[in-house]
Design a protein around this motif. Structure first.
Motif, PDB file in Angstrom:
ATOM      1  N   GLN A 150     -64.796 -49.952  29.150  1.00  0.00           N
ATOM      2  CA  GLN A 150     -63.858 -49.924  30.249  1.00  0.00           C
ATOM      3  C   GLN A 150     -62.740 -50.672  29.845  1.00  0.00           C
ATOM      4  OE1 GLN A 150     -65.829 -52.083  33.551  1.00  0.00           O
ATOM      5  NE2 GLN A 150     -65.754 -53.901  32.512  1.00  0.00           N
ATOM      6  N   SER A 151     -61.595 -50.763  30.468  1.00  0.00           N
ATOM      7  CA  SER A 151     -60.201 -51.460  30.296  1.00  0.00           C
ATOM      8  C   SER A 151     -59.971 -52.626  31.107  1.00  0.00           C
ATOM      9  CB  SER A 151     -59.277 -50.677  30.454  1.00  0.00           C
ATOM     10  OG  SER A 151     -59.368 -49.440  29.675  1.00  0.00           O
ATOM     11  N   PHE A 152     -59.675 -53.696  30.705  1.00  0.00           N
ATOM     12  CA  PHE A 152     -59.038 -54.889  31.267  1.00  0.00           C
ATOM     13  C   PHE A 152     -57.622 -54.879  30.996  1.00  0.00           C
ATOM     14  CE2 PHE A 152     -60.474 -57.336  27.970  1.00  0.00           C
ATOM     15  CZ  PHE A 152     -59.537 -58.303  27.893  1.00  0.00           C
ATOM     16  N   LEU A 153     -56.627 -55.474  31.583  1.00  0.00           N
ATOM     17  CA  LEU A 153     -55.366 -55.789  31.430  1.00  0.00           C
ATOM     18  C   LEU A 153     -54.854 -56.936  31.540  1.00  0.00           C
ATOM     19  CD1 LEU A 153     -55.257 -53.202  33.926  1.00  0.00           C
ATOM     20  CD2 LEU A 153     -53.568 -52.636  32.301  1.00  0.00           C
ATOM     21  N   THR A 154     -53.769 -57.443  30.659  1.00  0.00           N
ATOM     22  CA  THR A 154     -53.082 -58.598  30.657  1.00  0.00           C
ATOM     23  C   THR A 154     -51.553 -58.392  30.957  1.00  0.00           C
ATOM     24  OG1 THR A 154     -52.783 -58.598  28.289  1.00  0.00           O
ATOM     25  CG2 THR A 154     -54.704 -59.858  29.227  1.00  0.00           C
ATOM     26  N   VAL A 155     -50.909 -59.294  31.650  1.00  0.00           N
ATOM     27  CA  VAL A 155     -49.666 -58.921  32.014  1.00  0.00           C
ATOM     28  C   VAL A 155     -48.514 -60.375  31.775  1.00  0.00           C
ATOM     29  CG1 VAL A 155     -49.951 -57.391  33.723  1.00  0.00           C
ATOM     30  CG2 VAL A 155     -49.944 -59.688  34.343  1.00  0.00           C
ATOM     31  N   GLY A 156     -47.319 -60.174  31.467  1.00  0.00           N
ATOM     32  CA  GLY A 156     -46.542 -61.181  31.436  1.00  0.00           C
ATOM     33  C   GLY A 156     -45.151 -61.022  30.967  1.00  0.00           C
TER      34      GLY A 156
ATOM     35  N   GLN B 153     -41.405 -55.299  33.586  1.00  0.00           N
ATOM     36  CA  GLN B 153     -40.374 -55.199  32.618  1.00  0.00           C
ATOM     37  C   GLN B 153     -40.605 -56.300  31.071  1.00  0.00           C
ATOM     38  OE1 GLN B 153     -37.404 -53.092  32.939  1.00  0.00           O
ATOM     39  NE2 GLN B 153     -38.681 -52.248  34.517  1.00  0.00           N
ATOM     40  N   PRO B 154     -41.580 -55.994  30.714  1.00  0.00           N
ATOM     41  CA  PRO B 154     -41.959 -57.211  29.386  1.00  0.00           C
ATOM     42  C   PRO B 154     -41.155 -56.556  28.203  1.00  0.00           C
ATOM     43  CG  PRO B 154     -43.632 -55.712  29.833  1.00  0.00           C
ATOM     44  CD  PRO B 154     -42.654 -55.064  30.830  1.00  0.00           C
ATOM     45  N   LYS B 155     -41.070 -57.341  27.305  1.00  0.00           N
ATOM     46  CA  LYS B 155     -40.243 -57.002  26.003  1.00  0.00           C
ATOM     47  C   LYS B 155     -41.187 -55.845  25.476  1.00  0.00           C
ATOM     48  CE  LYS B 155     -38.675 -61.279  24.793  1.00  0.00           C
ATOM     49  NZ  LYS B 155     -39.470 -62.570  25.017  1.00  0.00           N
ATOM     50  N   ARG B 156     -42.573 -55.817  25.432  1.00  0.00           N
ATOM     51  CA  ARG B 156     -43.177 -54.603  25.035  1.00  0.00           C
ATOM     52  C   ARG B 156     -44.513 -54.237  25.777  1.00  0.00           C
ATOM     53  NH1 ARG B 156     -43.773 -58.848  21.539  1.00  0.00           N
ATOM     54  NH2 ARG B 156     -45.516 -59.769  21.836  1.00  0.00           N
ATOM     55  N   LYS B 157     -44.990 -52.969  25.652  1.00  0.00           N
ATOM     56  CA  LYS B 157     -46.102 -52.482  26.146  1.00  0.00           C
ATOM     57  C   LYS B 157     -47.054 -52.099  25.214  1.00  0.00           C
ATOM     58  CE  LYS B 157     -46.625 -48.082  27.636  1.00  0.00           C
ATOM     59  NZ  LYS B 157     -46.390 -46.931  28.412  1.00  0.00           N
ATOM     60  N   VAL B 158     -48.318 -52.680  25.167  1.00  0.00           N
ATOM     61  CA  VAL B 158     -49.245 -52.431  24.226  1.00  0.00           C
ATOM     62  C   VAL B 158     -50.609 -51.579  24.610  1.00  0.00           C
ATOM     63  CG1 VAL B 158     -50.439 -53.173  22.199  1.00  0.00           C
ATOM     64  CG2 VAL B 158     -48.521 -54.365  22.896  1.00  0.00           C
ATOM     65  N   ASN B 159     -50.622 -50.555  24.484  1.00  0.00           N
ATOM     66  CA  ASN B 159     -51.974 -49.649  24.901  1.00  0.00           C
ATOM     67  C   ASN B 159     -53.028 -49.984  24.071  1.00  0.00           C
ATOM     68  OD1 ASN B 159     -49.751 -47.929  25.691  1.00  0.00           O
ATOM     69  ND2 ASN B 159     -51.171 -47.085  26.954  1.00  0.00           N
ATOM     70  N   ALA B 160     -54.334 -50.083  24.696  1.00  0.00           N
ATOM     71  CA  ALA B 160     -55.474 -50.252  23.651  1.00  0.00           C
ATOM     72  C   ALA B 160     -55.593 -48.827  22.736  1.00  0.00           C
ATOM     73  CB  ALA B 160     -56.651 -50.130  24.678  1.00  0.00           C
ATOM     74  N   THR B 161     -56.286 -48.941  21.827  1.00  0.00           N
ATOM     75  CA  THR B 161     -56.098 -47.694  20.775  1.00  0.00           C
ATOM     76  C   THR B 161     -57.387 -47.435  20.212  1.00  0.00           C
ATOM     77  OG1 THR B 161     -55.626 -49.100  18.824  1.00  0.00           O
ATOM     78  CG2 THR B 161     -53.845 -48.323  19.768  1.00  0.00           C
ATOM     79  N   ILE B 162     -57.680 -46.126  19.968  1.00  0.00           N
ATOM     80  CA  ILE B 162     -58.966 -45.846  19.114  1.00  0.00           C
ATOM     81  C   ILE B 162     -58.479 -45.018  18.010  1.00  0.00           C
ATOM     82  CG2 ILE B 162     -60.589 -45.934  21.163  1.00  0.00           C
ATOM     83  CD1 ILE B 162     -60.288 -43.105  21.519  1.00  0.00           C
ATOM     84  N   GLU B 163     -59.274 -45.092  16.859  1.00  0.00           N
ATOM     85  CA  GLU B 163     -58.858 -44.421  16.047  1.00  0.00           C
ATOM     86  C   GLU B 163     -59.844 -43.096  15.706  1.00  0.00           C
ATOM     87  OE1 GLU B 163     -59.637 -46.700  12.366  1.00  0.00           O
ATOM     88  OE2 GLU B 163     -58.140 -45.473  11.134  1.00  0.00           O
TER      89      GLU B 163
END
Ligand SMILES: Nc1nc2c(ncn2[C@@H]2O[C@H](COP(=O)(O)OP(=O)(O)O)[C@@H](O)[C@H]2O)c(=O)[nH]1
Ligand SMILES: [Mg+2]
Length: 361
Positions: free
Chosen positions: A279-285, A55-65
């Motif tokens: 590939q992807s890695f994640l960070t949480v907080g 339940q963080p303040k925001r969720k940020v997905n990786a992006t591609i253009e």
């Protein structure tokens, strides 16, 4: 990461762009005349679940253009479809997405008045090779002049050798992506960004009556272009665009009716990630949950550098837990209890789905 959409006029580039970006014609019309750009969020179910947990303040997905370039004008003459301006634009892309006309529709004009996917793919391959060959020839000529003037003799000589290697391949009709380059060549590749070296995603834009045969169609074309650096994927741009505008339940009903599986965006991202070795890695907080894109094989320290250069320079350790474990256990504390949370050094090779917490000085 940037993916450039290219292809003949009326192959369905803009329709595909709209389908994967969920930006629709009325919005696009206000954008630049010769190209449409959008940042797309890389969907990641693990990130969604972790966001529910933290339940963080925001969720940020990786992006591609993705950039939808206006089509080049087909010409009867061979080898002059790409203008220098067009080449300059697509040179900087990480990968190219070639949309190929596979649908038949008498209301939509077709290049050369016929549908021939293999021909269109070949033509574009020839065009990449041709553009690179012109570049290489100009380069060699320039370097030879420099040599005559005794300027940078040693460096020029080395580069001529390299350019000659490229020229031999290209004259043999071999795209540079098929050449096994060594470290030394990579420097030139990175600098000059030849077109035929770029990983290629080929999007076959098929009619809805081809849904049932899609595998066979892809296999037939794959057999003609067996490269590991080329991905071939089917799209049904027109119906998939219509479906993207429906709500979830309605969409499922129509997908079942057509026999369609999966979303066009997932299909594109999966293939692009595979092709480019990503590939992807994640960070949480408490502040944010976030997904990040890195190359496979990157170390914990390199991954830390993607978050922030300071994290690279001042890296001490990474706390690592795999997202599968955190999702299963629900809290970091439980993961620690069970031994799923580890401390790793800078040489640790990050795995897809790892959650990293970088400790730095
Ligand atoms: N029947 C059919 N028409 C399509 C399909 N994809 C695109 N079109 C139509 O073909 C025309 C050209 O498409 P567009 O995406 O603008 O092509 P672009 O020139 O490559 O950007 C439009 O009228 C689209 O609606 C398809 O899969 N089937
Ligand atoms: Mg267009």
């Amino acid at each position: 990461m940037q993916i450039g959409i290219i292809g003949y006029p009326f192959s369905g580039k803009t329709t595909l762009f709209e389908t994967i970006t969920a930006i629709h014609q009325e919005n696009i019309a206000q954008q630049k005349k010769d190209e449409n750009r959008a940042m797309i969020k890389v969907p990641d179910e693990r990130l969604d679940i972790l966001t529910e947990i933290f339940q963080p303040k925001r969720k940020v997905n990786a992006t591609i253009e993705v950039i939808d370039f206006a089509g080049f004008q087909p010409s009867e003459q061979k080898g002059n479809i790409f203008t220098p301006q067009f080449i300059a634009k697509i040179k900087t892309m990480d990968a190219l997405l070639h949309v190929v006309r596979g649908f038949d529709d008498p209301n939509v004009p077709a290049f050369s008045d016929s549908i021939d996917m293999v021909r269109d793919i070949r033509n574009l391959e020839d065009e990449f090779i041709f553009a690179d060959l012109i570049f290489v020839e100009n380069r060699i000529e320039k370097l030879q002049k420099e040599m005559l003037k005794q300027k940078n003799r040693e460096e020029a000589e080395k580069e001529i050798k390299e350019m000659q290697l490229w020229k031999d391949a290209l004259e043999n009709n071999t795209p540079l992506r098929e050449v096994d380059f060594d470290e030394n060549s990579m420097k030139y590749i990175v600098n000059y960004q030849p077109l035929s070296v770029k990983p290629l995603l080929i999007a076959l834009n098929l009619s809805e009556n081809m849904v049932a045969n899609q595998e066979q169609i892809v296999n037939e074309i794959r057999a003609k272009f067996p490269s590991e650096k080329i991905a071939i994927l089917p799209f049904f741009a027109k119906i998939e665009l219509e479906l993207s505008q429906l709500d979830k339940e309605e969409k499922q009903i129509f997908m079942d009716e057509y026999g369609l599986v999966g979303s066009p965006l997932d299909r594109l991202i999966q293939n692009a990630y595979n092709l480019l070795g990503l590939q992807s890695f994640l960070t949480v907080g408490e502040d944010e949950t976030r997904s990040w894109t890195i190359k496979k094989g990157m170390t914990a320290q390199q991954a830390a550098g993607v978050i922030h250069t300071d994290f690279y320079n001042k890296f001490i350790r990474a706390e690592v837990v795999h997202s599968d474990h955190l999702i299963q256990e629900g809290t970091i504390a439980k993961c620690r209890e069970k031994g799923y949370l580890r401390l790793e050094g800078k040489e640790y090779i990050v795995k897809d789905g790892d959650i990293l917490n970088i400790r730095h000085s």
